[in-house]
Write a protein that holds these residues in place. Structure first.
Motif, short mmCIF file in Angstrom:
data_model
loop_
_atom_site.label_atom_id
_atom_site.label_comp_id
_atom_site.label_asym_id
_atom_site.label_seq_id
_atom_site.Cartn_x
_atom_site.Cartn_y
_atom_site.Cartn_z
N PHE A 187 0.84 -1.20 0.00
CA PHE A 187 0.00 0.00 0.00
C PHE A 187 0.88 1.25 0.00
CE2 PHE A 187 -2.51 -3.41 1.71
CZ PHE A 187 -3.80 -3.17 1.27
N VAL A 188 2.12 1.11 -0.45
CA VAL A 188 3.08 2.22 -0.44
C VAL A 188 2.62 3.32 -1.37
CG1 VAL A 188 5.45 2.86 -1.00
CG2 VAL A 188 4.99 0.72 0.21
N ARG A 189 2.74 4.55 -0.92
CA ARG A 189 2.34 5.70 -1.74
C ARG A 189 3.31 5.88 -2.90
NH1 ARG A 189 -1.35 9.09 -0.02
NH2 ARG A 189 -0.40 10.75 -1.28
N PRO A 190 2.85 6.53 -3.98
CA PRO A 190 3.70 6.70 -5.15
C PRO A 190 5.05 7.35 -4.85
CG PRO A 190 1.44 7.32 -5.67
CD PRO A 190 1.48 7.06 -4.20
N ASP A 191 5.05 8.37 -3.98
CA ASP A 191 6.30 9.07 -3.71
C ASP A 191 7.26 8.27 -2.84
OD1 ASP A 191 4.83 9.25 -1.40
OD2 ASP A 191 5.06 11.41 -1.14
N GLN A 192 6.81 7.14 -2.30
CA GLN A 192 7.66 6.29 -1.48
C GLN A 192 8.15 5.05 -2.22
OE1 GLN A 192 4.74 5.55 1.59
NE2 GLN A 192 5.47 7.23 2.87
N LEU A 193 7.59 4.81 -3.40
CA LEU A 193 7.91 3.56 -4.09
C LEU A 193 9.37 3.49 -4.54
CD1 LEU A 193 4.73 2.77 -6.21
CD2 LEU A 193 5.87 1.24 -4.61
N ALA A 194 9.91 4.58 -5.02
CA ALA A 194 11.29 4.55 -5.51
C ALA A 194 12.25 4.11 -4.41
CB ALA A 194 11.68 5.93 -6.05
N HIS A 195 12.05 4.62 -3.20
CA HIS A 195 12.92 4.23 -2.09
C HIS A 195 12.77 2.74 -1.79
CE1 HIS A 195 14.85 3.97 1.78
NE2 HIS A 195 13.72 3.54 2.31
N LYS A 196 11.54 2.26 -1.74
CA LYS A 196 11.33 0.84 -1.44
C LYS A 196 11.93 -0.05 -2.52
CE LYS A 196 8.87 1.42 2.35
NZ LYS A 196 9.34 0.95 3.68
N LEU A 197 11.84 0.38 -3.77
CA LEU A 197 12.42 -0.40 -4.86
C LEU A 197 13.94 -0.40 -4.78
CD1 LEU A 197 10.02 0.68 -7.74
CD2 LEU A 197 10.16 -1.58 -6.67
N ASP A 198 14.52 0.70 -4.32
CA ASP A 198 15.97 0.73 -4.09
C ASP A 198 16.36 -0.29 -3.03
OD1 ASP A 198 16.47 2.66 -5.98
OD2 ASP A 198 16.50 4.33 -4.55
N VAL A 199 15.55 -0.39 -1.98
CA VAL A 199 15.83 -1.36 -0.93
C VAL A 199 15.76 -2.78 -1.49
CG1 VAL A 199 15.00 -2.32 1.26
CG2 VAL A 199 15.03 0.17 0.91
N ILE A 200 14.73 -3.06 -2.28
CA ILE A 200 14.61 -4.40 -2.89
C ILE A 200 15.82 -4.69 -3.77
CG2 ILE A 200 13.28 -5.81 -4.49
CD1 ILE A 200 10.76 -4.35 -3.47
N GLU A 201 16.23 -3.70 -4.54
CA GLU A 201 17.37 -3.92 -5.44
C GLU A 201 18.64 -4.22 -4.66
OE1 GLU A 201 19.15 -2.10 -9.56
OE2 GLU A 201 17.96 -0.79 -8.26
N LYS A 202 18.86 -3.51 -3.55
CA LYS A 202 20.04 -3.79 -2.73
C LYS A 202 19.98 -5.19 -2.13
CE LYS A 202 20.84 1.08 -1.64
NZ LYS A 202 20.74 2.16 -0.62
N TRP A 203 18.79 -5.60 -1.69
CA TRP A 203 18.66 -6.96 -1.17
C TRP A 203 18.86 -7.99 -2.28
CZ3 TRP A 203 19.66 -7.98 3.44
CH2 TRP A 203 19.15 -7.27 4.52
N SER A 204 18.38 -7.68 -3.48
CA SER A 204 18.54 -8.64 -4.57
C SER A 204 20.01 -8.85 -4.92
CB SER A 204 17.76 -8.18 -5.81
OG SER A 204 18.34 -7.04 -6.40
N GLU A 205 20.81 -7.78 -4.81
CA GLU A 205 22.25 -7.93 -5.04
C GLU A 205 22.87 -8.83 -3.98
OE1 GLU A 205 23.61 -3.92 -5.05
OE2 GLU A 205 22.71 -3.44 -7.00
N ARG A 206 22.44 -8.64 -2.74
CA ARG A 206 22.97 -9.47 -1.66
C ARG A 206 22.51 -10.91 -1.79
NH1 ARG A 206 23.09 -7.66 4.70
NH2 ARG A 206 23.90 -9.62 5.56
N GLU A 207 21.27 -11.10 -2.24
CA GLU A 207 20.74 -12.45 -2.41
C GLU A 207 21.19 -13.10 -3.72
OE1 GLU A 207 18.89 -14.27 -0.33
OE2 GLU A 207 18.89 -12.71 1.22
N GLN A 208 21.82 -12.32 -4.57
CA GLN A 208 22.29 -12.79 -5.87
C GLN A 208 21.14 -13.37 -6.69
OE1 GLN A 208 25.61 -15.40 -4.73
NE2 GLN A 208 27.02 -13.73 -5.20
N ARG A 209 20.04 -12.61 -6.72
CA ARG A 209 18.85 -13.02 -7.48
C ARG A 209 18.45 -11.88 -8.40
NH1 ARG A 209 12.98 -12.77 -6.51
NH2 ARG A 209 11.99 -14.35 -7.85
N ASP A 210 18.14 -12.21 -9.63
CA ASP A 210 17.71 -11.22 -10.61
C ASP A 210 16.25 -10.86 -10.37
OD1 ASP A 210 17.20 -9.63 -12.80
OD2 ASP A 210 17.35 -11.25 -14.27
N THR A 211 15.98 -9.61 -10.03
CA THR A 211 14.61 -9.16 -9.81
C THR A 211 14.15 -8.21 -10.91
OG1 THR A 211 15.44 -7.44 -8.33
CG2 THR A 211 14.65 -9.48 -7.30
#
Length: 265
Positions: A187-211
Motif C-alpha cells: 500500500f506504499v504511496r507513489p512518492d515512497q515507491l522509488a525508495h522501497k524499490l531501491d531497498v529491494i534492489e540492494k537486497w537482490s544484489e545481496r541475495e544474488q537473485r535477478d529481480t
C-alpha cells in the motif's frame, strides 16, 4: 527494475464476508466475463469490517471452487497467511489448485503470501500469535520449504507458480521479496515507491537473485484515477481493488477496466 514492459492488469479482491456463497459464485462469473485479470479473496476466519461475527468463508476451499469455475482469470488469496498451514501442505494445496485451474494445460493460480497479522484469527483458531518478527521468520522458513516441496511433488505444478509477497518492512519483508517474489504487493504511496524499490534492489544484489522481472502491485480502494496515474508512473502494473458484496458495484469495476485499457492502448 521494476518490470515496466508488461500490461497493466486489474485484480479484484472479493472480500469473503457478509454474503452467502451463491453471491460470490455469481460475482466470480460476472467479473471474469467483464474482463478482470485477477481475482483475489483474503485468508482470514472472521470479517475484517462490519459485523465481526457476520457471514464469512475460508480462503483455500473457496479458491479451489474458483479454479474449477473460471476459465481465463488468474486468482489467489491477497494474501495467504503462512501461520495457518504447514508449509509443505501449502505447497501441495497450491499445486493441486494450480492443476484444477489448468483448463488448457497451464494453471492460473498465484501464490500470494504474507506473515499474518489479525490476532483474532490466531486466538480463536489456536495458533501462536508470536511477534511480527517471529511471524516473518516463520514466513522466511516456510517459503524455503514451499519452493523445495514444489520441486518434489508428483505431478509437479503445471508452471512455475508465481509468488506474490505482501508487505513493506525493509529489514525482513523486502529481503524476502528480493529472495522469492515474482510480484510485490503493498500500500506504499507513489512518492515512497522509488525508495522501497531501491531497498529491494540492494537486497537482490545481496541475495544474488535477478529481480528485473519483478511486477509491482498496489491497491486502488477509495482512490481516484489521478492517484492510479501516479502509481503507474512509479512502476505499478498490477492494481488491486477491494470489492465487498452482496451489493457489488460493477460500475466501479467498469470504470477501472476502462482506465486499464487506456494505459494498455
Amino acid at each position: 527494475m521494476p518490470l515496466l514492459d508488461t500490461p497493466v492488469r486489474l485484480g479484484v479482491q472479493l472480500q469473503p464476508q457478509h454474503a452467502p456463497y451463491s453471491a460470490f459464485r455469481d460475482a466470480v462469473l460476472r467479473l471474469e466475463e467483464m474482463g478482470v485479470d485477477v481475482l483475489f479473496n483474503w485468508d482470514h476466519f472472521f470479517p475484517l469490517s462490519g459485523d465481526p461475527d457476520g457471514l464469512h468463508f475460508e480462503s483455500w476451499t473457496m479458491l479451489a471452487a474458483w479454479a474449477e469455475q473460471t476459465e481465463r482469470v488468474e486468482f489467489g488469496a491477497l494474501v495467504n497467511c503462512n501461520s495457518y498451514r504447514n508449509p509443505d501442505l501449502q505447497a501441495d494445496m497450491a499445486r493441486t489448485v494450480d492443476h484444477i485451474s489448468a483448463k488448457d494445460g497451464v494453471g492460473r493460480f498465484i501464490f500470494a503470501t504474507g506473515s499474518g497479522w489479525f490476532a483474532r484469527d490466531y486466538e480463536e483458531y489456536g495458533y501462536d500469535f508470536g511477534t511480527a518478527g517471529s511471524r516473518l521468520d516463520d514466513l522466511a522458513a516456510g517459503l524455503e520449504r514451499i519452493e523445495a516441496r514444489w520441486q518434489r511433488l508428483n505431478p509437479a505444478p503445471t508452471r512455475e507458480i508465481p509468488v506474490m509477497i505482501g508487505g513493506q518492512g525493509e529489514q525482513k519483508t523486502l529481503r524476502l521479496v528480493a529472495r522469492h517474489a515474482d510480484i510485490w504487493h503493498s500500500f506504499v504511496r507513489p512518492d515512497q515507491l522509488a525508495h522501497k524499490l531501491d531497498v529491494i534492489e540492494k537486497w537482490s544484489e545481496r541475495e544474488q537473485r535477478d529481480t528485473s522481472n519483478l511486477v509491482i502491485s498496489n491497491e486502488l480502494h477509495q482512490r481516484g484515477e489521478g492517484f492510479a496515474d501516479e502509481l503507474y508512473d512509479a512502476g505499478v502494473r498490477l492494481f488491486t481493488l477491494g470489492f465487498q458484496g452482496p451489493d457489488w458495484d460493477y460500475d466501479l469495476i467498469r470504470s477501472w477496466l476502462r482506465w486499464r485499457d487506456s494505459k494498455n492502448a
